[in-house]
Design an enzyme around this catalytic site. Structure first.
Site, PDB file in Angstrom:
ATOM      1  N   LYS A  13       0.835  -1.214   0.000  1.00  0.00           N
ATOM      2  CA  LYS A  13       0.000   0.000   0.000  1.00  0.00           C
ATOM      3  C   LYS A  13       0.869   1.265   0.000  1.00  0.00           C
ATOM      4  O   LYS A  13       0.631   2.175  -0.783  1.00  0.00           O
ATOM      5  CB  LYS A  13      -0.906   0.045   1.234  1.00  0.00           C
ATOM      6  CG  LYS A  13      -1.911  -1.068   1.348  1.00  0.00           C
ATOM      7  CD  LYS A  13      -2.870  -0.829   2.494  1.00  0.00           C
ATOM      8  CE  LYS A  13      -2.240  -0.783   3.870  1.00  0.00           C
ATOM      9  NZ  LYS A  13      -1.624  -2.012   4.349  1.00  0.00           N
ATOM     10  N   ARG A  88      -9.624   1.057   8.918  1.00  0.00           N
ATOM     11  CA  ARG A  88      -9.171  -0.298   9.231  1.00  0.00           C
ATOM     12  C   ARG A  88     -10.278  -1.111   9.911  1.00  0.00           C
ATOM     13  O   ARG A  88     -10.087  -2.292  10.177  1.00  0.00           O
ATOM     14  CB  ARG A  88      -7.977  -0.220  10.179  1.00  0.00           C
ATOM     15  CG  ARG A  88      -6.654  -0.643   9.556  1.00  0.00           C
ATOM     16  CD  ARG A  88      -5.599  -0.437  10.599  1.00  0.00           C
ATOM     17  NE  ARG A  88      -4.382  -1.126  10.357  1.00  0.00           N
ATOM     18  CZ  ARG A  88      -3.284  -0.558   9.838  1.00  0.00           C
ATOM     19  NH1 ARG A  88      -3.317   0.673   9.424  1.00  0.00           N
ATOM     20  NH2 ARG A  88      -2.165  -1.247   9.731  1.00  0.00           N
ATOM     21  N   ARG A 127      11.500  -5.504   3.844  1.00  0.00           N
ATOM     22  CA  ARG A 127      11.358  -4.078   4.162  1.00  0.00           C
ATOM     23  C   ARG A 127      12.258  -3.705   5.346  1.00  0.00           C
ATOM     24  O   ARG A 127      12.938  -2.682   5.313  1.00  0.00           O
ATOM     25  CB  ARG A 127       9.890  -3.783   4.508  1.00  0.00           C
ATOM     26  CG  ARG A 127       9.648  -2.370   4.985  1.00  0.00           C
ATOM     27  CD  ARG A 127       8.192  -1.998   4.892  1.00  0.00           C
ATOM     28  NE  ARG A 127       7.378  -2.567   5.960  1.00  0.00           N
ATOM     29  CZ  ARG A 127       6.038  -2.567   5.969  1.00  0.00           C
ATOM     30  NH1 ARG A 127       5.388  -2.049   4.955  1.00  0.00           N
ATOM     31  NH2 ARG A 127       5.358  -3.091   6.965  1.00  0.00           N
ATOM     32  N   ARG A 139      11.002  -0.481  12.057  1.00  0.00           N
ATOM     33  CA  ARG A 139       9.748  -0.350  12.814  1.00  0.00           C
ATOM     34  C   ARG A 139       9.650  -1.417  13.890  1.00  0.00           C
ATOM     35  O   ARG A 139       9.925  -2.590  13.638  1.00  0.00           O
ATOM     36  CB  ARG A 139       8.566  -0.510  11.851  1.00  0.00           C
ATOM     37  CG  ARG A 139       8.274   0.729  11.061  1.00  0.00           C
ATOM     38  CD  ARG A 139       7.269   0.465   9.991  1.00  0.00           C
ATOM     39  NE  ARG A 139       6.021  -0.140  10.485  1.00  0.00           N
ATOM     40  CZ  ARG A 139       4.930  -0.253   9.744  1.00  0.00           C
ATOM     41  NH1 ARG A 139       4.924   0.196   8.497  1.00  0.00           N
ATOM     42  NH2 ARG A 139       3.850  -0.799  10.232  1.00  0.00           N
ATOM     43  N   ARG A 150      -0.723  -8.561  13.608  1.00  0.00           N
ATOM     44  CA  ARG A 150      -1.292  -7.544  12.710  1.00  0.00           C
ATOM     45  C   ARG A 150      -2.125  -8.201  11.614  1.00  0.00           C
ATOM     46  O   ARG A 150      -3.160  -7.677  11.205  1.00  0.00           O
ATOM     47  CB  ARG A 150      -0.173  -6.694  12.098  1.00  0.00           C
ATOM     48  CG  ARG A 150       0.450  -5.739  13.116  1.00  0.00           C
ATOM     49  CD  ARG A 150       1.795  -5.228  12.675  1.00  0.00           C
ATOM     50  NE  ARG A 150       1.707  -4.353  11.522  1.00  0.00           N
ATOM     51  CZ  ARG A 150       2.716  -4.122  10.683  1.00  0.00           C
ATOM     52  NH1 ARG A 150       3.879  -4.717  10.858  1.00  0.00           N
ATOM     53  NH2 ARG A 150       2.558  -3.316   9.681  1.00  0.00           N
TER      54      ARG A 150
HETATM   55  P1  AMP Z   1       0.665   0.778   9.317  1.00  0.00           P
HETATM   56  O1  AMP Z   1       1.850   1.656   9.111  1.00  0.00           O
HETATM   57  O2  AMP Z   1      -0.495   1.179   8.492  1.00  0.00           O
HETATM   58  O3  AMP Z   1       1.005  -0.688   9.190  1.00  0.00           O
HETATM   59  O4  AMP Z   1       0.191   0.994  10.843  1.00  0.00           O
HETATM   60  C1  AMP Z   1       1.053   0.705  11.907  1.00  0.00           C
HETATM   61  C2  AMP Z   1       0.241   0.585  13.174  1.00  0.00           C
HETATM   62  O5  AMP Z   1      -0.417   1.834  13.471  1.00  0.00           O
HETATM   63  C3  AMP Z   1      -0.875  -0.429  13.133  1.00  0.00           C
HETATM   64  O6  AMP Z   1      -0.428  -1.741  13.407  1.00  0.00           O
HETATM   65  C4  AMP Z   1      -1.813   0.104  14.223  1.00  0.00           C
HETATM   66  O7  AMP Z   1      -1.310  -0.187  15.507  1.00  0.00           O
HETATM   67  C5  AMP Z   1      -1.709   1.605  14.017  1.00  0.00           C
HETATM   68  N1  AMP Z   1      -2.702   2.082  13.060  1.00  0.00           N
HETATM   69  C6  AMP Z   1      -2.474   2.622  11.830  1.00  0.00           C
HETATM   70  N2  AMP Z   1      -3.607   2.949  11.227  1.00  0.00           N
HETATM   71  C7  AMP Z   1      -4.605   2.626  12.069  1.00  0.00           C
HETATM   72  C8  AMP Z   1      -6.028   2.696  12.001  1.00  0.00           C
HETATM   73  N3  AMP Z   1      -6.650   3.179  10.910  1.00  0.00           N
HETATM   74  N4  AMP Z   1      -6.736   2.257  13.059  1.00  0.00           N
HETATM   75  C9  AMP Z   1      -6.135   1.772  14.153  1.00  0.00           C
HETATM   76  N5  AMP Z   1      -4.800   1.651  14.279  1.00  0.00           N
HETATM   77  C10 AMP Z   1      -4.033   2.076  13.243  1.00  0.00           C
END
Ligand code: AMP
Length: 286
Positions: A13, A88, A127, A139, A150
């Site tokens: 994404k 999400r 990554r 990360r 996740r």
């Molecule tokens: P990402 O970079 O999109 O993989 O997000 C990393 C982490 O941020 C996720 O595993 C969640 O803990 C939190 N997070 C990101 N976006 C959301 C969302 N829309 N709702 C809830 N938690 C989020």
């Protein structure tokens, strides 16, 4: 253009969003990035999110909805945006619908990147390796253990959005297992076919309707034909334009078949633009 990119962690994404940003001059709104920035800055939101994120859980809906609502109001988002990692959950999607309605904004499409789960661990490990090679910090949630968590939360809380947007005829599925270049091309082709890349003024003059339940298959038919003709600078109905539109329909139709959902209504634009006689002939053929 306003888009949502939907897909599990590691589906690409972020990569695709960056490419779309470059091509279309819109902004990428990644809730993950915003939350990581908040954690790094030690803001109240960051303090609340830190442990949840490190454990691979989801930050409460009201926090992310608030962040996105504020961010959409900023001047650089006026031209359009790609939501990456948001919504999400179904409540987040409902809140997004509500806030877009209030702001008089329309969502063009939801692009789902479909990938084999077995490839995701490799991708996330890659990554992490690339991040390390750049001398940057990896990360905290890019570990096999947290990725499993996740993924589980994606399956239970985010995957229902596929049905949510499919019912609203917004969903388009792209095979995320293709090369990065291929996926980008496919997304751009679909967006062109939808007319999402046309200037907004032109779209207002001839709006496409995607109402009712069902797939995007028929809903994308008319915009596909018209947008393909426009993109290629050919008049409606030329062989070149028709071939392009047919290809776009095929992609969408494949995704629709895979989902096993019903047919959609013809768009208003299709009916409005075609002369009455032709329409009758086509209908008679069917
Ligand atoms: P990402 O970079 O999109 O993989 O997000 C990393 C982490 O941020 C996720 O595993 C969640 O803990 C939190 N997070 C990101 N976006 C959301 C969302 N829309 N709702 C809830 N938690 C989020």
């Amino acid at each position: 253009m306003r888009l949502i990119l939907l897909g599990p962690p590691g589906s690409g994404k972020g990569t695709q969003a960056q490419r779309l940003v470059q091509k279309h001059g819109i902004v990428q709104l990644s809730t993950g990035e915003m939350l990581r920035a908040a954690v790094a800055a030690g803001t109240p939101v960051g303090l609340q999110a830190k442990d949840i994120m490190a454990a691979g859980g989801l930050v409460p809906d009201e926090i992310v909805v608030g962040i996105i609502s504020d961010r959409i109001d900023e001047p650089d988002a006026k031209k359009g945006f790609i939501l990456d990692g948001f919504p999400r959950t179904v409540p987040q999607a409902e809140a997004l619908d509500e806030l877009l309605k209030k702001k008089h904004l329309k969502l063009d499409a939801v692009v789902e990147l479909r990938v084999n789960e077995s490839a995701l661990l490799d991708r996330v490990e890659k990554r992490a390796g690339e991040t390390r090679a750049r001398g940057e910090e990896v990360r905290a949630d890019d570990t096999p253990e947290v990725l499993t968590k996740r993924l589980a939360s994606y399956r239970s809380q985010t995957e229902p959005l596929i049905h949510y947007y499919s019912e609203r005829r917004k969903l388009l599925t792209v095979d995320g297992m293709m090369t990065i270049e291929h996926v980008t091309r496919e997304i751009n082709r679909i967006l062109e076919a939808l007319g999402a890349t046309e200037p907004r003024a032109a779209r207002r003059a001839a709006p496409a309707k995607r109402s009712g339940s069902g797939t995007a298959r028929k809903g994308t038919k008319a915009p596909g034909r018209k947008a393909a003709a426009k993109a290629k600078g050919t008049s409606k109905g030329t062989k070149e334009a028709t071939t392009s539109a047919r290809k776009a329909r095929k992609t969408v139709s494949k995704a629709a078949k895979a989902r096993g959902v019903g047919k959609a209504k013809k768009t208003v634009r299709q009916a409005a633009k075609r002369p009455a006689k032709k329409l009758t002939k086509k209908r008679a053929k069917r």
